[in-house]
Design a protein around this motif. Sequence first.
Motif, PDB file in Angstrom:
ATOM      1  N   GLU A 210       0.806  -1.219   0.000  1.00 51.62           N
ATOM      2  CA  GLU A 210       0.000   0.000   0.000  1.00 51.62           C
ATOM      3  C   GLU A 210       0.841   1.271   0.000  1.00 51.62           C
ATOM      4  N   LYS A 211       2.001   1.245   0.647  1.00 54.16           N
ATOM      5  CA  LYS A 211       2.830   2.460   0.711  1.00 54.16           C
ATOM      6  C   LYS A 211       3.319   2.895  -0.667  1.00 54.16           C
ATOM      7  N   ASP A 212       3.352   1.942  -1.608  1.00 55.95           N
ATOM      8  CA  ASP A 212       3.756   2.275  -2.978  1.00 55.95           C
ATOM      9  C   ASP A 212       2.563   2.449  -3.917  1.00 55.95           C
ATOM     10  N   ASN A 213       1.564   1.532  -3.792  1.00 58.53           N
ATOM     11  CA  ASN A 213       0.443   1.574  -4.747  1.00 58.53           C
ATOM     12  C   ASN A 213      -0.790   2.331  -4.234  1.00 58.53           C
ATOM     13  N   PHE A 214      -0.779   2.689  -2.936  1.00 60.69           N
ATOM     14  CA  PHE A 214      -1.883   3.448  -2.314  1.00 60.69           C
ATOM     15  C   PHE A 214      -3.231   2.728  -2.427  1.00 60.69           C
ATOM     16  N   MET A 215      -3.190   1.413  -2.441  1.00 60.93           N
ATOM     17  CA  MET A 215      -4.428   0.628  -2.535  1.00 60.93           C
ATOM     18  C   MET A 215      -4.582  -0.239  -1.294  1.00 60.93           C
ATOM     19  N   ASN A 216      -5.541   0.103  -0.429  1.00 59.68           N
ATOM     20  CA  ASN A 216      -5.831  -0.722   0.737  1.00 59.68           C
ATOM     21  C   ASN A 216      -7.068  -1.582   0.463  1.00 59.68           C
ATOM     22  N   ALA A 217      -7.485  -2.349   1.454  1.00 56.06           N
ATOM     23  CA  ALA A 217      -8.603  -3.279   1.257  1.00 56.06           C
ATOM     24  C   ALA A 217      -9.903  -2.545   0.941  1.00 56.06           C
TER      25      ALA A 217
END
Length: 261
Positions: A210-217
């Motif tokens: 998430e820290k790179d792609n900014f995609m969480n659940a």
Amino acid sequence: MQVTYRGLWHPVHTFRGPHWCEYCANFMWGLIAQGVRCSDCGLNVHKQCSKHVPNDCQPDLKRIKKVYCCDLTTLVKAHNTQRPMVVDICIREIEARGLKSEGLYRVSGFTEHIEDVKMAFDRDGEKADISANVYPDINIITGALKLYFRDLPIPVITYDTYSKFIDAAKISNADERLEAVHEVLMLLPPAHYETLRYLMIHLKKVTMNEKDNFMNAENLGIVFGPTLMRPPEDSTLTTLHDMRYQKLIVQILIENEDVLF
């Protein structure tokens, strides 16, 4: 039309030349509409005999003309795999070079290129080339995977289980909600369950970056909710009303994949 797990029995079929029922071995009488044929495996039987044929045929690959828009269970039985190879190949490619890509699954690739990938799978099957040499933008591959799920005639989360999942999402107690989701998961057909399990393991890996792609659940739930589950009735009002619950179900599946599957 009688729709079963084995595929589609055509209501009546006219056979050229003499034909025998492959269930009872008796002759099919008449010049037209002598019996029915399974669209998956090509089994020819009397109409009455079709009610007694076990629902476990092996679809004939020659009858599977495409990969997209094909029933999930039919496809995996035809190829004798656990999951559709489209899912395996796309996820393998995405994990190899895309997990750190910003907005993974949220950012859209060019529609015409996504259609190219679809045609490649329909034409070449598992030999389709979706490597970076051909499609350097990973969003084209994620788009092709999402399109595969949207094009399924029966969604991964089936019409039969849709309302049960929505009801589970509405439970306020987190532990009870998780238990209810698990119970409904057990009702999915094997191919649907396995495909969903494999996808959730993958999406969990996406959230770990998430820290790179900014995609969480939660973000992935917004993307995949309506992609994986659709209400049985084609109602815009129902779809809009259920969107938050669709998102929540996918979010729960991702966050708890190690417990639920």
